[in-house]
Design a protein around this motif. Structure first.
Motif, PDB file in Angstrom:
ATOM      1  N   TRP A   5       0.630  -2.307  16.825  1.00 25.86           N
ATOM      2  CA  TRP A   5      -0.254  -1.543  15.946  1.00 25.86           C
ATOM      3  C   TRP A   5      -0.104  -0.054  16.177  1.00 25.86           C
ATOM      4  O   TRP A   5      -0.137   0.736  15.226  1.00 25.86           O
ATOM      5  CB  TRP A   5      -1.714  -1.973  16.124  1.00 25.86           C
ATOM      6  N   ARG A   6       0.066   0.349  17.425  1.00 27.02           N
ATOM      7  CA  ARG A   6       0.253   1.781  17.696  1.00 27.02           C
ATOM      8  C   ARG A   6       1.561   2.258  17.075  1.00 27.02           C
ATOM      9  O   ARG A   6       1.629   3.351  16.508  1.00 27.02           O
ATOM     10  CB  ARG A   6       0.244   2.042  19.202  1.00 27.02           C
ATOM     11  N   SER A  15       1.202   2.537  13.179  1.00 28.96           N
ATOM     12  CA  SER A  15       0.305   3.549  12.609  1.00 28.96           C
ATOM     13  C   SER A  15       1.115   4.726  12.081  1.00 28.96           C
ATOM     14  O   SER A  15       2.190   5.035  12.577  1.00 28.96           O
ATOM     15  CB  SER A  15      -0.726   4.011  13.640  1.00 28.96           C
ATOM     16  N   VAL A  48      -7.038  -1.757   7.628  1.00 29.98           N
ATOM     17  CA  VAL A  48      -6.154  -0.593   7.758  1.00 29.98           C
ATOM     18  C   VAL A  48      -6.651   0.486   6.808  1.00 29.98           C
ATOM     19  O   VAL A  48      -6.947   0.219   5.642  1.00 29.98           O
ATOM     20  CB  VAL A  48      -4.690  -0.963   7.419  1.00 29.98           C
ATOM     21  N   GLU A 102      -5.617  -6.913  10.243  1.00 35.25           N
ATOM     22  CA  GLU A 102      -6.665  -5.972  10.637  1.00 35.25           C
ATOM     23  C   GLU A 102      -6.998  -5.115   9.424  1.00 35.25           C
ATOM     24  O   GLU A 102      -6.189  -4.994   8.502  1.00 35.25           O
ATOM     25  CB  GLU A 102      -6.182  -5.051  11.779  1.00 35.25           C
ATOM     26  N   TRP A 151      -5.297  -0.454  21.326  1.00 33.25           N
ATOM     27  CA  TRP A 151      -4.594  -1.289  20.351  1.00 33.25           C
ATOM     28  C   TRP A 151      -3.266  -1.762  20.939  1.00 33.25           C
ATOM     29  O   TRP A 151      -2.633  -1.042  21.706  1.00 33.25           O
ATOM     30  CB  TRP A 151      -4.339  -0.504  19.056  1.00 33.25           C
TER      31      TRP A 151
END
Length: 195
Positions: free
Chosen positions: A133-134, A137, A184, A182, A129
């Motif tokens: 996004w990382r 999270s 989630v 995306e 990713w």
């Protein structure tokens, strides 16, 4: 989707229907897709179309999903959609019946196993990713000391926040704003325990 509210499950047949691991996966995938055919879902879960069609019909028999309007030019494929925003099971609806309680526990275990698998998959694929996004999270654990009433209030507040974000995202997507979006997964558990 017919209803914007959660479908409250109180009967044994529906609990047993949704407790089935493949049906739960199909329900979850259909919820994410919003509408899909048995063929599309079969590809996602790597099962035969005939088996997926059977399980979709079982979910429909219990009012968990429903037929959606035809979305293909030839009109031959059957499209499905969730019949409600989600499902909920309340302890007060099952606690006085051992059968209902056991079926409710089976649903909970199926959901937990699939949520854990989804999170494990993210951890395995995390480095694929993008950085944003990382960094975005979330993985945290809180261990507050609460009363049952406080835990119930916390759950209601968290659900309201998540519903607000989900509804805003759905409205943005309906308006064509799909850039950078995306799927989630947000998994929250709140329960008492003793060390």
């Amino acid at each position: 989707m017919t209803s914007q509210e959660n479908r409250r499950i109180t009967d044994l047949g529906t609990l047993k229907a949704i407790a089935h691991p493949l049906r739960m996966r199909l329900y979850r995938n259909l919820f994410v897709a919003r509408t899909a055919t048995a063929s599309q879902l079969a590809e996602q879960v790597d099962e035969a179309v005939s088996l997926v069609s059977y399980h979709l019909r079982k979910l429909a028999e219990h009012g968990l999903i429903e037929e959606a309007g035809t979305q293909s030019a030839d009109g031959r494929e059957r499209w499905w959609q969730p019949s409600s925003y989600g499902v909920s099971i309340h302890d007060e609806d099952v606690r006085d019946s051992p059968e209902l309680a056991a079926a409710s526990d089976a649903v909970g275990r199926t959901i937990d196993e699939q949520r854990s698998e989804l999170h494990r998959r993210f951890l395995d694929e995390r480095l694929t990713w993008p950085d944003a996004w990382r960094s975005a999270s979330i993985s945290s654990e809180w261990l507050p000391r609460l009363t049952a009433a406080e835990l119930a209030a916390l759950g209601a507040e968290l659900e309201a926040v998540l519903r607000k974000y989900d509804q805003a995202a759905r409205a943005a997507e309906a308006a064509g704003d799909t850039e950078g979006r995306e799927n989630v997964a947000v998994h929250l558990h709140g329960f008492p325990y003793r060390p």
